[in-house]
Scaffold this motif. Structure first.
Motif, mmCIF file in Angstrom:
data_model
loop_
_atom_site.group_PDB
_atom_site.id
_atom_site.type_symbol
_atom_site.label_atom_id
_atom_site.label_comp_id
_atom_site.label_asym_id
_atom_site.label_seq_id
_atom_site.Cartn_x
_atom_site.Cartn_y
_atom_site.Cartn_z
ATOM 1 N N VAL A 151 -9.530 10.911 -3.647
ATOM 2 C CA VAL A 151 -8.790 9.648 -3.656
ATOM 3 C C VAL A 151 -8.960 8.909 -2.337
ATOM 4 C CG1 VAL A 151 -6.478 8.625 -3.751
ATOM 5 C CG2 VAL A 151 -7.110 10.415 -5.360
ATOM 6 N N ARG A 155 -10.101 5.067 -2.075
ATOM 7 C CA ARG A 155 -9.306 4.038 -1.402
ATOM 8 C C ARG A 155 -10.130 3.320 -0.342
ATOM 9 N NH1 ARG A 155 -5.418 5.388 1.742
ATOM 10 N NH2 ARG A 155 -3.830 3.808 1.258
ATOM 11 N N ARG A 159 -11.159 -0.608 -0.337
ATOM 12 C CA ARG A 159 -10.801 -1.526 0.747
ATOM 13 C C ARG A 159 -12.026 -2.255 1.277
ATOM 14 N NH1 ARG A 159 -7.180 0.218 5.881
ATOM 15 N NH2 ARG A 159 -5.595 0.114 4.213
ATOM 16 N N GLU A 164 -8.319 -3.439 -5.182
ATOM 17 C CA GLU A 164 -7.301 -2.410 -5.315
ATOM 18 C C GLU A 164 -7.976 -1.124 -5.785
ATOM 19 O OE1 GLU A 164 -4.018 -2.349 -4.660
ATOM 20 O OE2 GLU A 164 -4.299 -4.336 -3.747
ATOM 21 N N PRO A 165 -7.620 0.005 -5.233
ATOM 22 C CA PRO A 165 -8.265 1.254 -5.636
ATOM 23 C C PRO A 165 -7.905 1.643 -7.069
ATOM 24 C CG PRO A 165 -6.401 1.716 -4.214
ATOM 25 C CD PRO A 165 -6.580 0.221 -4.205
ATOM 26 N N HIS A 167 -7.699 4.632 -8.035
ATOM 27 C CA HIS A 167 -6.790 5.769 -7.853
ATOM 28 C C HIS A 167 -6.209 5.668 -6.457
ATOM 29 C CE1 HIS A 167 -8.089 7.906 -11.506
ATOM 30 N NE2 HIS A 167 -9.280 7.397 -11.235
ATOM 31 N N ASP A 168 -4.933 6.010 -6.333
ATOM 32 C CA ASP A 168 -4.262 5.890 -5.048
ATOM 33 C C ASP A 168 -3.456 7.151 -4.766
ATOM 34 O OD1 ASP A 168 -3.402 4.871 -2.676
ATOM 35 O OD2 ASP A 168 -2.448 3.073 -3.511
ATOM 36 N N GLY A 172 1.521 5.494 -2.588
ATOM 37 C CA GLY A 172 1.141 4.087 -2.531
ATOM 38 C C GLY A 172 1.008 3.604 -1.101
ATOM 39 N N ASP A 173 1.585 2.429 -0.816
ATOM 40 C CA ASP A 173 1.495 1.861 0.530
ATOM 41 C C ASP A 173 2.551 2.416 1.474
ATOM 42 O OD1 ASP A 173 -0.654 0.253 -0.144
ATOM 43 O OD2 ASP A 173 0.627 -1.389 -0.814
#
Length: 308
Positions: A151, A155, A159, A164-165, A167-168, A172-173
């Motif tokens: 992941v 990500r 970026r 937006e990935p 899979h995250d 999240g953030d």
């Protein structure tokens, strides 16, 4: 025994295996022949036996695991045996298992109190292998590591593309006001900037679950909050602090129902007879103003109910 660096195998420029065999592993095998490098007393490759040990443990094959441990120990490769069993602890053993401590103790006995290749050392090796084989094996940690690593790459690539990935990470953030808002208490820079001190920690960051606090711990927590001369807590605050975390929503706010609600699903409704829960009327004024419930108020007379 030799240091760990002396035990590591390397490969020469021609692809051949080069290794320094420890003195304990030299001598003759069971057939009276001089042992080759990395050969066990039974005539096997110690690399193969070592791999067999971990996979037998992983598959709960007790007899094969016990034999592999015995073979490595008697052949002068006890260091290889214990390295493998400790690798199993972190790679294949379910987290929290007491077997990890048992293996550590067996290794200590075999290598510090006794000679690892002698009878007592071999018995410890077998005990450790059997304990490992009987434990619940799982690749959860290794699988999690592989997943999180994959992941991370997804990500980073997303970026770089400004997307937006797909899979995250599960957090999240990880921003304030989000699902994990409770972590931003006074122990973090963002929480300190938001003046989230003791009050926020007690009512949000310090909550446990899903079993929640036991009755004694909950009682102590309520009393400590009531007796806090520096922080004011309302009735809802006291309830929220001891409310179990919802197993299906562990990061939820956990705020109790609105005042006046008679929702029978309230997990704290069973404590309505608790003097600390009823302190709104302990002073005899019948007030329902939770903010007046602070240390130093006339309602502290109810604390005597807990002296027994």
């Amino acid at each position: 025994m030799a240091d760990g660096d002396d035990r590591q195998a390397t490969f020469g420029s021609d692809g051949s295996l080069e290794t320094d065999t420890t003195p304990d592993a030299t001598g003759e095998n069971d057939f009276g022949e001089e042992k080759e490098a990395n050969e066990t007393d039974g005539g096997y490759s110690r690399y193969v036996v070592s791999s067999l040990l971990q996979k037998a443990v992983r598959r709960s094959d007790e007899e094969v695991a016990a034999w592999a441990a015995w073979e490595l120990a008697r052949s002068g490769y006890a260091w290889n045996l214990w390295d493998r069993l400790n690798l199993y602890v972190v790679e294949d053993l379910r987290a929290g298992s007491d077997v990890a401590l048992a293996i550590e103790r067996y290794e200590e006995l075999a290598t510090e109190r006794w000679e690892p290749a002698e009878w007592k050392g071999r018995i410890c090796a077998i005990h450790a292998a059997l304990a490992a084989a009987r434990a619940r094996s799982t690749r959860e940690a290794s699988n999690a590591d592989a997943y999180f690593s994959a992941v991370a790459e997804v990500r980073a690539e997303a970026r770089e593309r400004g997307e937006e990935p797909a899979h995250d990470f599960p957090v999240g953030d990880l921003e304030p006001e989000g699902e994990f808002d409770a972590v931003f208490d006074g122990h973090t820079g963002e929480g300190a900037r938001r003046d989230r001190g003791t009050h926020f920690f007690k009512t949000h960051g310090g909550r446990v679950g899903p079993e929640g606090e036991d009755d004694q711990s909950a009682r102590w927590l309520r009393l400590a909050m009531l007796l806090d001369d520096e922080t004011d807590y309302s009735a809802d605050d006291l309830d929220r602090a001891v409310e179990p975390v919802d197993p299906e929503n562990p990061w939820g706010d956990g705020a109790p129902d609105d005042e006046g609600s008679d929702d029978e699903s309230d997990p704290l409704s069973e404590h309505e007879s608790d003097p600390l829960s009823e302190r709104d009327t302990a002073g005899g004024n019948g007030s329902d103003d939770g903010d007046a419930d602070v240390p130093g108020s006339e309602r502290h007379g109810s604390l005597s109910d807990f002296s027994e």
